[in-house]
Design a protein around this motif. Structure first.
Motif, PDB file in Angstrom:
ATOM      1  N   SER A   1      24.921 -20.986 -28.221  1.00  0.00           N
ATOM      2  CA  SER A   1      25.394 -20.039 -27.204  1.00  0.00           C
ATOM      3  C   SER A   1      25.289 -18.602 -27.698  1.00  0.00           C
ATOM      4  O   SER A   1      24.879 -17.696 -26.959  1.00  0.00           O
ATOM      5  N   ASP A   2      25.661 -18.378 -28.989  1.00  0.00           N
ATOM      6  CA  ASP A   2      25.535 -17.019 -29.551  1.00  0.00           C
ATOM      7  C   ASP A   2      24.080 -16.562 -29.568  1.00  0.00           C
ATOM      8  O   ASP A   2      23.771 -15.386 -29.304  1.00  0.00           O
ATOM      9  N   LEU A   3      23.185 -17.478 -29.897  1.00  0.00           N
ATOM     10  CA  LEU A   3      21.763 -17.139 -29.918  1.00  0.00           C
ATOM     11  C   LEU A   3      21.262 -16.741 -28.526  1.00  0.00           C
ATOM     12  O   LEU A   3      20.497 -15.771 -28.375  1.00  0.00           O
ATOM     13  N   ASP A   4      21.705 -17.482 -27.508  1.00  0.00           N
ATOM     14  CA  ASP A   4      21.313 -17.127 -26.143  1.00  0.00           C
ATOM     15  C   ASP A   4      21.820 -15.746 -25.755  1.00  0.00           C
ATOM     16  O   ASP A   4      21.082 -14.941 -25.142  1.00  0.00           O
TER      17      ASP A   4
ATOM     18  N   ILE B   1      18.961  -8.495 -26.554  1.00  0.00           N
ATOM     19  CA  ILE B   1      17.707  -7.900 -27.054  1.00  0.00           C
ATOM     20  C   ILE B   1      16.798  -7.553 -25.886  1.00  0.00           C
ATOM     21  O   ILE B   1      16.144  -6.489 -25.863  1.00  0.00           O
ATOM     22  N   ARG B   2      16.721  -8.414 -24.895  1.00  0.00           N
ATOM     23  CA  ARG B   2      15.900  -8.113 -23.721  1.00  0.00           C
ATOM     24  C   ARG B   2      16.390  -6.868 -22.990  1.00  0.00           C
ATOM     25  O   ARG B   2      15.591  -6.037 -22.516  1.00  0.00           O
ATOM     26  N   GLU B   3      17.721  -6.732 -22.875  1.00  0.00           N
ATOM     27  CA  GLU B   3      18.269  -5.545 -22.231  1.00  0.00           C
ATOM     28  C   GLU B   3      17.901  -4.266 -22.991  1.00  0.00           C
ATOM     29  O   GLU B   3      17.501  -3.248 -22.408  1.00  0.00           O
ATOM     30  N   LEU B   4      18.044  -4.313 -24.321  1.00  0.00           N
ATOM     31  CA  LEU B   4      17.715  -3.136 -25.131  1.00  0.00           C
ATOM     32  C   LEU B   4      16.230  -2.792 -25.034  1.00  0.00           C
ATOM     33  O   LEU B   4      15.840  -1.613 -24.984  1.00  0.00           O
ATOM     34  N   GLN B   5      15.371  -3.809 -25.016  1.00  0.00           N
ATOM     35  CA  GLN B   5      13.941  -3.553 -24.860  1.00  0.00           C
ATOM     36  C   GLN B   5      13.633  -2.879 -23.515  1.00  0.00           C
ATOM     37  O   GLN B   5      12.806  -1.975 -23.423  1.00  0.00           O
ATOM     38  N   TYR B   6      14.315  -3.323 -22.486  1.00  0.00           N
ATOM     39  CA  TYR B   6      14.118  -2.730 -21.168  1.00  0.00           C
ATOM     40  C   TYR B   6      14.551  -1.255 -21.156  1.00  0.00           C
ATOM     41  O   TYR B   6      13.863  -0.378 -20.617  1.00  0.00           O
TER      42      TYR B   6
END
Length: 803
Positions: A679-682, A688-693
């Motif tokens: 769950s932590d990994l998800d 990370i996806r949010e920061l990349q965006y």
């Protein structure tokens, strides 16, 4: 055919007559062979050798085209097998039995059919039943209904004569459902008769294996037919090997009969031994794990129902069910009671299907099952109780005692009640006597529950005590019951009188024998020293048993022990009166030490002089006594050593069990940690996806900002070019004007003089058509503005680069 022809036929060799084209000749040859077999002197007679060398002759006798000659030929085969022995059966079995099944059992003549069945029975009696039955089974797939019905009738006769213990029913159980689905009514009728015969020997095991494969109407008809069965039948015939055993037993004992031997050798048939294991793990739904974790309870119930239907087989393949067991243990904690009920039923069927192989999963399931007994709905409790009983059936009391006692002290009253009931069932069904430490732990919890605020729990505690007392004996629990009131003691006595257990302590078993032998006090005989010594030994060994004979019940003993604190009638004031009481309760008040008069009388009996034979007898007795005492010490030492070893092994076993429990808990904790890490990994991946965006958006804004000053700079440059073109136009007009002709000449003259002021004026565009035009001022203002904006853009770009 006249008499001369008969003479010619009889003169032919026997083998030629057995295969003659005239059926009457073959008939006479068959009858002749039959008489030869019956009149043979032994199994090694020459008349058997011809047929042992060429078994095809016997097969042709069965396959005879003439029905009269065929019947005579089958009758001759019966005599051949009966008088030829096991050797004749083994060597001719493969050729004859298939021919009998094809031609003899399908015959329209009742005599031929009965003689064929007799021949099969002789083959079984003198050899083994399995090869005969296996040779008959292929004929059940024949297209001719008459043949199939005849074979089923022969199988019925085989099982009726020899029983299911000699002839295993496993060979025919698989084909019975197919025979019930046959189109011919005669085949179905014979199959019903065969089913009744098998049911009479197998009991309810037959219903367990067969009924689920039949139609409801067939089940109903068979159930009505089974109700007419009375008792278990006795086999009519025995194998020759069993007959030899009975003959040997009869020579040793005249009281042994054939029926007794059959009863001793017969065991209860078990459905588990009669069926093949089934691989159910491959039949479980492929999306079982996904659906069992669904948030909708209907999805969980549906997948458990599908799984339960796959576990209907009586015998399951021994496979790794650990993942399934863990999922079921989680389902026992489900909020929906239907999920709990279905999971308990799956556990019950899994235990019955694996039996002894289910032992390794018991410790994982026992705690969740006991924890879920808090439910008050009876259907749920029945399913959980059945699963608990299966866990105990394939484990032991020692393994399940610790978690059971732990839940007997649970804060929830319903869990305490059901855990106590489970312990009572375990004590009644166990075949091993509990250890002393286990008895102590059980009694401590029971005494605590006797003071519970709820009456059902107090009654269950009394029943636990009575059941344990029935197993280990009343004497061993006497010290625990000293502080119990008379009401509870009475309740324990009631349960003790009606309790039935399977395990009884060895001391308790052997206690009845000496009680029956001792009925009078010890007296001395005057017949000799040996009698007096034996009697004295009996008196010393049996004096304590007098108290056991007169020992009252638990309640009366309790009342007697408490009577010292209650005022009663005044006792006798004279010591003589108190010493003359002979009541049974006063037997234990007598001293066990011999009085002086007894010692004197004993001395009088031993003082007479002994002759040599008596002295030798006395010495031999003393030596024997010394030898037996030494042996007793040795045995006692061995017993102590073995006891210590057993205690040490039990301690190691307990440690291993503790380690196993700890390992199981560690595995569970690791599973929880793994799920949390997943769950932590998800969550981390989503962040990370949010920061990349966000980074992509920032970069796009930066590019936009950089492009904006370039556009402004281009527009400014275009304005400057426009102004330059305008100034150039003004300069050209001024050059062409007449008014400025002299200035042009002066300009040339001054140019030759080397001055650059006029050239700079022309190049700078100072000469204009309109002297009042303020374009130069506007141009200077625009230039300054552009420079300021360029500096501002550069500072912004440096700021973004730093970010």
């Amino acid at each position: 055919m006249d008499g001369g022809d008969d003479t010619d036929y009889k003169s032919l060799p026997l083998e030629e007559r057995l295969q003659h084209k005239v059926w009457k000749v073959r008939l006479e040859a068959y009858e002749e062979v039959n008489s030869m077999f019956q009149n043979s002197s032994s199994e090694d007679d020459e008349c058997f050798g011809r047929f042992l060398k060429s078994p095809d002759l016997l097969k042709k006798m069965v396959m005879d085209s003439n029905v009269v000659a065929q019947e005579a030929g089958i009758n001759a085969i019966c005599s051949f097998v009966e008088f030829g022995g096991s050797n004749a059966c083994i060597k001719t079995r493969s050729q004859v039995i298939s021919a009998i099944a094809e031609k003899g059992l399908a015959s329209t003549r009742a005599g031929t059919k009965q003689k064929s069945i007799n021949a099969l029975l002789w083959y079984i009696e003198l050899d083994s039943p399995h090869p005969v039955i296996e040779s008959l089974l292929p004929a059940l797939s024949a297209k001719l209904p008459k043949l199939v019905a005849g074979v089923v009738a022969a199988l019925n006769e085989i099982y009726s004569n020899f029983g299911c213990k000699v002839c295993s029913p496993k060979l025919v159980l698989d084909v019975i459902p197919q025979l019930f689905a046959h189109a011919d009514k005669n085949v179905r009728a014979e199959t019903t008769n065969l089913s009744i015969t098998l049911r009479s020997y197998m009991g309810n095991v037959f219903d367990t294996i067969i009924f689920e494969k039949l139609k409801p109407i067939q089940q109903k008809d068979l159930a009505k037919a089974f109700d007419k069965i009375e008792g278990t039948p006795t086999p009519k015939r025995l194998l020759r090997s069993h007959q030899v055993q009975i003959a040997e037993i009869r020579t040793g004992s005249d009281d042994v009969s054939m029926v007794d031997v059959q009863e001793q050798s017969s065991d209860q048939l078990d459905a588990f031994d009669l069926v093949d294991p089934v691989d159910v793990l491959s039949k479980i739904p492929s999306d079982f794990k996904l659906r069992i974790e669904s948030p909708k309870w209907k999805d969980r119930v549906e997948v458990l129902e599908e799984t339960l239907n796959e576990f209907k087989h009586p015998k399951l393949k021994n496979d790794d069910y650990m993942d399934l067991i863990r999922i079921l243990s989680k389902c026992l904690k489900d909020a929906n009671i239907q999920v709990v009920t279905l999971a308990s039923k799956i556990i019950e069927r899994l235990g019955n299907g694996l039996q002894q192989d289910f032992h390794r999963y018991v410790l994982i399931l026992i705690s969740p099952l006991l924890e879920r007994t808090k439910e008050k709905k009876q259907s749920v409790l029945d399913a959980i109780s059945a699963a608990l009983d299966v866990c105990f059936k394939f484990s032991s009391l020692s393994e399940l005692l610790e978690p059971t006692l732990q839940y007997m002290s649970h804060k929830t009253p319903q869990i305490r009640i059901e855990s106590s009931k489970f312990l009572i069932r375990c004590l009644k069904q166990t075949e091993t006597v509990p250890k002393k430490q286990e008895v102590d732990s059980i009694m401590q919890i029971s005494l605590r529950l006797m003071s519970d605020s709820l009456a059902p729990i107090r009654d269950l505690a009394c029943e636990i005590t009575a059941t344990l007392m029935k197993i280990v004996g009343e004497r061993q629990l006497r010290s625990y019951l000293e502080g119990i009131d008379s009401k509870k003691t009475k309740k324990i006595d009631e349960y003790l009188s009606s309790c039935e257990v399977k395990a009884i302590g060895t001391k308790q078993k052997s206690a009845a024998a000496p009680l029956q032998k001792v009925s009078v006090p010890t007296t001395f005989h005057k017949n000799g020293l040996l009698d007096s010594a034996m009697t004295a030994g009996q008196g010393r060994s049996t004096t304590p048993n007098l108290s056991q004979i007169s020992e009252p019940s638990l309640t009366s003993r309790k009342l007697a022990s408490t009577s010292t604190t209650i005022p009663s009638k005044r006792g006798p004031s004279s010591p003589l009166k108190s010493s003359t009481g002979t009541g049974k309760m006063n037997l234990t008040s007598r001293t066990l030490k011999p009085t002086s008069s007894q010692s004197l009388s004993r001395a009088q009996y031993t003082t007479p002089s002994l002759n040599s034979s008596e002295r030798e007898l006395l010495e031999s007795l003393k030596a024997e006594k010394l030898e037996w005492s030494q042996k007793r010490k040795e045995l006692q030492c061995q017993l102590d050593t073995k006891t210590e070893e057993v205690a040490r092994l039990n301690k190691k076993l307990d440690e291993q069990q503790v380690r196993l429990t700890e390992a199981t808990m560690a595995v569970k904790s690791k599973d929880i940690q793994i799920s949390r890490l997943h769950s932590d990994l998800d969550q981390s991946e989503s962040k990370i996806r949010e920061l990349q965006y966000q980074l992509q958006q920032a970069l796009s804004e930066k590019v936009t900002v950089k492009e904006e000053p370039n556009d402004n700079l281009k527009s400014s440059l275009q304005k400057l070019e426009t102004l330059d073109s305008k100034s150039d136009l003004n300069r050209r007009i001024s050059d062409l004007s007449i008014h400025n002709g002299i200035e042009k000449e002066n300009y040339v003259g001054f140019n030759t003089g080397g001055t650059t002021s006029t050239r700079s004026k022309f190049s700078s565009g100072l000469y204009d058509v309109d002297s009042n035009d303020d374009s130069w001022r506007k141009a200077a203002e625009v230039t300054n503005q552009l420079k300021a904006r360029i500096e501002m853009m550069k500072s912004k770009s440096r700021t973004f680069n730093q970010l």
